[in-house]
Every structure is written in structure tokens, then in C-alpha cells.
Design a protein around this motif. Structure first.
Motif, PDB file in Angstrom:
ATOM      1  N   THR A 103       0.835  -1.199   0.000  1.00 25.37           N
ATOM      2  CA  THR A 103       0.000   0.000   0.000  1.00 25.37           C
ATOM      3  C   THR A 103       0.871   1.251   0.000  1.00 25.37           C
ATOM      4  OG1 THR A 103      -1.761  -1.166   1.174  1.00 25.37           O
ATOM      5  CG2 THR A 103      -1.808   1.238   1.238  1.00 25.37           C
ATOM      6  N   PHE A 104       1.931   1.199   0.812  1.00 29.48           N
ATOM      7  CA  PHE A 104       2.844   2.340   0.875  1.00 29.48           C
ATOM      8  C   PHE A 104       3.539   2.553  -0.458  1.00 29.48           C
ATOM      9  CE2 PHE A 104       7.235   3.834   1.600  1.00 29.48           C
ATOM     10  CZ  PHE A 104       6.960   5.110   2.079  1.00 29.48           C
ATOM     11  N   GLN A 105       3.992   1.442  -1.075  1.00 28.75           N
ATOM     12  CA  GLN A 105       4.662   1.548  -2.363  1.00 28.75           C
ATOM     13  C   GLN A 105       3.728   2.085  -3.438  1.00 28.75           C
ATOM     14  OE1 GLN A 105       7.969   1.343  -1.304  1.00 28.75           O
ATOM     15  NE2 GLN A 105       8.263   0.418  -3.312  1.00 28.75           N
ATOM     16  N   GLY A 106       2.476   1.580  -3.425  1.00 36.40           N
ATOM     17  CA  GLY A 106       1.516   2.027  -4.427  1.00 36.40           C
ATOM     18  C   GLY A 106       1.140   3.492  -4.277  1.00 36.40           C
ATOM     19  N   ALA A 107       1.305   4.012  -3.065  1.00 36.79           N
ATOM     20  CA  ALA A 107       0.956   5.409  -2.832  1.00 36.79           C
ATOM     21  C   ALA A 107       2.056   6.366  -3.284  1.00 36.79           C
ATOM     22  CB  ALA A 107       0.669   5.622  -1.339  1.00 36.79           C
ATOM     23  N   LYS A 108       3.240   5.815  -3.592  1.00 35.75           N
ATOM     24  CA  LYS A 108       4.334   6.665  -4.054  1.00 35.75           C
ATOM     25  C   LYS A 108       4.057   7.172  -5.463  1.00 35.75           C
ATOM     26  CE  LYS A 108       8.258   4.619  -1.566  1.00 35.75           C
ATOM     27  NZ  LYS A 108       9.568   3.933  -1.766  1.00 35.75           N
ATOM     28  N   PRO A 109       4.579   8.340  -5.822  1.00 39.61           N
ATOM     29  CA  PRO A 109       4.466   8.807  -7.205  1.00 39.61           C
ATOM     30  C   PRO A 109       5.135   7.806  -8.147  1.00 39.61           C
ATOM     31  CG  PRO A 109       5.184  10.587  -5.764  1.00 39.61           C
ATOM     32  CD  PRO A 109       5.233   9.336  -4.947  1.00 39.61           C
ATOM     33  N   TRP A 110       4.609   7.673  -9.368  1.00 41.23           N
ATOM     34  CA  TRP A 110       5.145   6.679 -10.288  1.00 41.23           C
ATOM     35  C   TRP A 110       6.613   6.948 -10.608  1.00 41.23           C
ATOM     36  CZ3 TRP A 110       7.335   7.711 -14.959  1.00 41.23           C
ATOM     37  CH2 TRP A 110       7.084   8.956 -15.544  1.00 41.23           C
ATOM     38  N   GLU A 111       7.021   8.237 -10.608  1.00 41.51           N
ATOM     39  CA  GLU A 111       8.422   8.550 -10.870  1.00 41.51           C
ATOM     40  C   GLU A 111       9.340   7.937  -9.805  1.00 41.51           C
ATOM     41  OE1 GLU A 111       6.046  12.135 -12.441  1.00 41.51           O
ATOM     42  OE2 GLU A 111       6.015  10.808 -10.688  1.00 41.51           O
ATOM     43  N   ASN A 122      17.202   6.987 -16.240  1.00 43.12           N
ATOM     44  CA  ASN A 122      16.262   8.083 -16.395  1.00 43.12           C
ATOM     45  C   ASN A 122      16.919   9.158 -17.260  1.00 43.12           C
ATOM     46  OD1 ASN A 122      14.529  10.249 -16.180  1.00 43.12           O
ATOM     47  ND2 ASN A 122      14.334  10.144 -13.950  1.00 43.12           N
ATOM     48  N   TYR A 123      16.615   9.125 -18.564  1.00 42.89           N
ATOM     49  CA  TYR A 123      17.201  10.090 -19.476  1.00 42.89           C
ATOM     50  C   TYR A 123      16.506  11.442 -19.392  1.00 42.89           C
ATOM     51  CZ  TYR A 123      20.095   6.470 -21.580  1.00 42.89           C
ATOM     52  OH  TYR A 123      21.039   5.481 -21.787  1.00 42.89           O
ATOM     53  N   ARG A 124      15.399  11.518 -18.719  1.00 40.19           N
ATOM     54  CA  ARG A 124      14.763  12.819 -18.511  1.00 40.19           C
ATOM     55  C   ARG A 124      15.669  13.687 -17.640  1.00 40.19           C
ATOM     56  NH1 ARG A 124       8.238  11.887 -17.678  1.00 40.19           N
ATOM     57  NH2 ARG A 124       7.947  10.473 -19.452  1.00 40.19           N
ATOM     58  N   GLU A 125      16.426  13.048 -16.775  1.00 39.80           N
ATOM     59  CA  GLU A 125      17.371  13.769 -15.938  1.00 39.80           C
ATOM     60  C   GLU A 125      18.788  13.704 -16.518  1.00 39.80           C
ATOM     61  OE1 GLU A 125      17.130  12.185 -12.007  1.00 39.80           O
ATOM     62  OE2 GLU A 125      15.108  12.956 -11.629  1.00 39.80           O
ATOM     63  N   ASP A 127      19.841  13.077 -19.767  1.00 39.82           N
ATOM     64  CA  ASP A 127      20.063  13.703 -21.072  1.00 39.82           C
ATOM     65  C   ASP A 127      18.735  14.218 -21.628  1.00 39.82           C
ATOM     66  OD1 ASP A 127      21.027  14.573 -23.502  1.00 39.82           O
ATOM     67  OD2 ASP A 127      21.652  12.590 -24.217  1.00 39.82           O
ATOM     68  N   PRO A 128      18.175  15.255 -21.029  1.00 33.05           N
ATOM     69  CA  PRO A 128      16.877  15.761 -21.491  1.00 33.05           C
ATOM     70  C   PRO A 128      16.902  16.294 -22.916  1.00 33.05           C
ATOM     71  CG  PRO A 128      17.868  17.263 -19.902  1.00 33.05           C
ATOM     72  CD  PRO A 128      18.690  16.018 -19.883  1.00 33.05           C
ATOM     73  N   GLU A 129      18.074  16.713 -23.421  1.00 32.83           N
ATOM     74  CA  GLU A 129      18.155  17.248 -24.781  1.00 32.83           C
ATOM     75  C   GLU A 129      17.814  16.188 -25.827  1.00 32.83           C
ATOM     76  OE1 GLU A 129      18.722  20.333 -25.915  1.00 32.83           O
ATOM     77  OE2 GLU A 129      18.602  21.009 -23.829  1.00 32.83           O
ATOM     78  N   SER A 130      18.066  14.909 -25.494  1.00 35.66           N
ATOM     79  CA  SER A 130      17.802  13.832 -26.456  1.00 35.66           C
ATOM     80  C   SER A 130      16.315  13.596 -26.662  1.00 35.66           C
ATOM     81  CB  SER A 130      18.469  12.538 -25.978  1.00 35.66           C
ATOM     82  OG  SER A 130      17.866  12.071 -24.776  1.00 35.66           O
ATOM     83  N   LEU A 131      15.490  14.196 -25.852  1.00 40.09           N
ATOM     84  CA  LEU A 131      14.043  13.979 -25.935  1.00 40.09           C
ATOM     85  C   LEU A 131      13.323  15.107 -26.677  1.00 40.09           C
ATOM     86  CD1 LEU A 131      13.453  12.817 -22.236  1.00 40.09           C
ATOM     87  CD2 LEU A 131      13.930  11.380 -24.231  1.00 40.09           C
ATOM     88  N   LYS A 132      14.013  16.156 -26.941  1.00 43.92           N
ATOM     89  CA  LYS A 132      13.353  17.326 -27.549  1.00 43.92           C
ATOM     90  C   LYS A 132      13.153  17.156 -29.055  1.00 43.92           C
ATOM     91  CE  LYS A 132      15.012  20.707 -24.177  1.00 43.92           C
ATOM     92  NZ  LYS A 132      15.801  21.971 -23.974  1.00 43.92           N
ATOM     93  N   GLN A 224      11.700   0.308 -23.270  1.00 38.70           N
ATOM     94  CA  GLN A 224      11.709   1.758 -23.422  1.00 38.70           C
ATOM     95  C   GLN A 224      10.354   2.355 -23.029  1.00 38.70           C
ATOM     96  OE1 GLN A 224      14.798  -0.025 -25.039  1.00 38.70           O
ATOM     97  NE2 GLN A 224      12.887  -0.344 -26.173  1.00 38.70           N
ATOM     98  N   ALA A 225      10.409   3.462 -22.347  1.00 39.32           N
ATOM     99  CA  ALA A 225       9.269   4.360 -22.161  1.00 39.32           C
ATOM    100  C   ALA A 225       9.822   5.748 -22.450  1.00 39.32           C
ATOM    101  CB  ALA A 225       8.727   4.262 -20.730  1.00 39.32           C
ATOM    102  N   TRP A 226       8.959   6.740 -22.598  1.00 39.02           N
ATOM    103  CA  TRP A 226       9.466   8.060 -22.968  1.00 39.02           C
ATOM    104  C   TRP A 226      10.430   8.582 -21.885  1.00 39.02           C
ATOM    105  CZ3 TRP A 226       8.743  10.871 -27.447  1.00 39.02           C
ATOM    106  CH2 TRP A 226       9.222  12.185 -27.434  1.00 39.02           C
ATOM    107  N   GLY A 227      11.723   8.620 -22.251  1.00 43.26           N
ATOM    108  CA  GLY A 227      12.741   9.132 -21.332  1.00 43.26           C
ATOM    109  C   GLY A 227      13.313   8.099 -20.380  1.00 43.26           C
ATOM    110  N   TYR A 228      12.906   6.824 -20.513  1.00 40.97           N
ATOM    111  CA  TYR A 228      13.410   5.773 -19.613  1.00 40.97           C
ATOM    112  C   TYR A 228      13.835   4.549 -20.428  1.00 40.97           C
ATOM    113  CZ  TYR A 228      11.279   8.256 -15.650  1.00 40.97           C
ATOM    114  OH  TYR A 228      10.933   9.185 -14.702  1.00 40.97           O
TER     115      TYR A 228
END
Length: 281
Positions: A103-111, A122-125, A127-132, A224-228
């Protein structure tokens, strides 16, 4: 009969006449001294009218002893029920504890849950330029990473309704699916058939998921997911399902856009298909 005594008159003794009968039982014979046949007080040998003793002496022939109570031998504490009780208690605590943890784990933000997956990048952190990108692009797109997980893409997306593609698909369509929130599972074409089926069991029938073979992977499996991105060596790795269920739809950068309608394709092949004119956005 008379008996003469010196200096006195003769003394008469009573005549005793025998009748030939025995004295009645329990009655002293005539002429017997009073109490001569009585039992002494406390004597255990007194006879009743039947002539039998009214009691027995303690210890005579083993009769008259008090019964001996059996001695109870302690068998020790019964550990079986105690062990069962303890085992049930431990299991109950474990179930409750796991439920609270889940329950505690599920309550955490998905990030946070995504970042907790061992080996995920986590390429959002990083290498964010690769996603633009500025707009949808026609034709081939050059990507910095392979398989790609974001950046420029075709106006048409690959359908991602739990689709399992048996041949490679175009990166440009797959990346557009990632923008909608899809998870794209890729694997080496020479992966054993039974392993491919294990991977398909994770993807098949689940919205915002798709899979296809991919040439040139440096690991047998890459997700792969967007940025991961997550790369693993075995189809039995539990992180595969963890990645898919945690990031599917959550990683979308266009929330609310489905995989089931609009400009999608189900075709295979690495060349992008131009099913709709390029548009901005």
C-alpha cells in the motif's frame, strides 16, 4: 446339699441341674460370671451372632488397605500446538506487513517507483536534450540512442494495445507510441522461442504496451518508455514486468491520447509509413 463350716451353721449351695442343652447364642451360660464372655472395648476380635469376626485386623491378608492413588507422570509440554500457533502468527504478521508495504509503495508517485527499479536509466534527468523535438517528421529520423526512447518521430504511431509484433517495426512509429505513454519491449531476434513467449505474456492484451524484435541490441532485452530505458539479460527477470506496469501510460507526455485511434499503423518493417501528412506538435 449342705456344707458345714467351722463355727457356723451349714451353708446350702444351689443345686445345678443339667438339662443337656447348650446355652443360647449370645446369652451367658448359667453360673457364668457377668462379662466373662464379653469382648473387651476396642477389640477387633468380637464375634457377632453368626460367629464371624465383625472386622479384620489392618494388614491381615492385604484386606482393609486404603487404595493407592496412581502416580501421574508428567509428559512435558506439548510443543506441537504452540509451534502451530507461532507459525500462524508469524504468517499473519508477514501478510499484514506485506500489505502495508504494498500500500505504501503504491501510494508513491510513479516517478519514485520507476527510479527504484534497479538498472533503470532516467534520461529525462541524464540527457533531457535527447528527448526534444520541434515537429513530427516524415522519413527516417536519426537517434542518439538505440533503441530510441524519445525525440523526433513520425506523425503516425504504432498501435500499442498489447500488440506483439513478430517482425521489426519502424523506430519513428514506435517513438510516437512512447509519446502517448506506451512501453516498448524489444528483444534480439535470436532469443529462444520460449523466452519470447514469456515476454509476450507480459505485453499481450495490455493497453499502452507493445513488443517487437530489434536488430543489434547490446543486451538480449531492452525496454523503453518516454525518457526511460532498462536493459536485462533474462526473460525471467522480474524487473521486466515491474518496468512495464509502472511506466505504461504514466510516462506519457501527451496524457489522454490513446493507442487505439487516430493515425496509427500495425505494419512491420523498419521504413516509416507515411499514412498521414506531417503536422506540427
Amino acid at each position: 446339699m449342705s456344707i458345714s463350716t467351722p463355727g457356723g451353721s451349714p451353708e446350702r449351695r444351689p443345686n445345678v441341674v443339667s438339662t443337656g442343652k447348650k446355652p443360647a447364642a449370645g446369652r451367658p451360660a448359667a453360673g457364668a460370671k457377668a462379662g466373662s464372655g464379653d469382648a473387651k472395648p476396642g477389640s477387633t476380635g468380637a464375634k457377632t451372632g453368626s460367629g464371624k469376626p465383625t472386622g479384620t485386623r489392618p494388614g491381615a491378608g492385604g484386606k482393609g488397605r486404603k487404595p493407592i492413588a496412581p502416580v501421574k507422570v508428567s509428559q512435558g509440554r506439548s510443543w506441537g500446538p504452540i509451534a502451530l500457533f507461532v507459525a500462524v502468527g508469524v504468517l499473519a504478521v508477514a501478510i499484514i506487513g506485506y500489505g502495508a508495504w504494498a500500500t505504501f509503495q503504491g501510494a508513491k508517485p510513479w516517478e519514485d517507483r520507476a527510479d527504484a527499479i534497479d538498472g533503470i536509466v532516467n534520461y529525462r534527468e541524464k540527457d533531457p536534450e535527447s528527448l526534444k523535438y520541434e515537429a513530427h517528421q516524415a522519413g527516417k529520423v536519426s537517434y542518439k540512442y538505440t533503441p530510441p526512447f524519445g525525440g523526433g518521430h513520425n506523425n503516425t504511431w504504432q498501435r500499442c494495445l498489447g500488440d506483439v509484433y513478430e517482425a521489426p517495426i519502424a523506430n519513428e512509429h514506435a517513438v510516437h507510441s512512447l509519446e502517448h505513454g506506451a512501453v516498448w519491449l524489444t528483444y534480439r531476434p535470436d532469443l529462444p522461442k520460449e523466452d519470447v513467449e514469456k515476454l509476450a505474456a507480459v505485453i499481450r492484451g495490455n493497453d499502452f504496451m507493445l513488443m517487437s524484435p530489434f536488430e543489434g541490441l547490446d543486451k538480449p532485452i531492452s525496454l523503453q518508455a518516454w525518457g526511460y530505458q532498462l536493459k536485462v539479460d533474462s526473460a525471467d527477470d522480474p524487473r521486466i514486468k515491474e518496468f512495464a506496469t509502472t511506466l505504461a501510460q504514466n510516462a506519457s507526455v501527451e496524457p489522454g491520447v490513446p493507442c487505439s485511434s487516430g493515425n496509427y499503423t500495425t505494419g512491420t518493417g523498419t521504413e516509416p509509413r507515411e499514412l498521414a501528412p506531417p503536422t506540427g506538435g
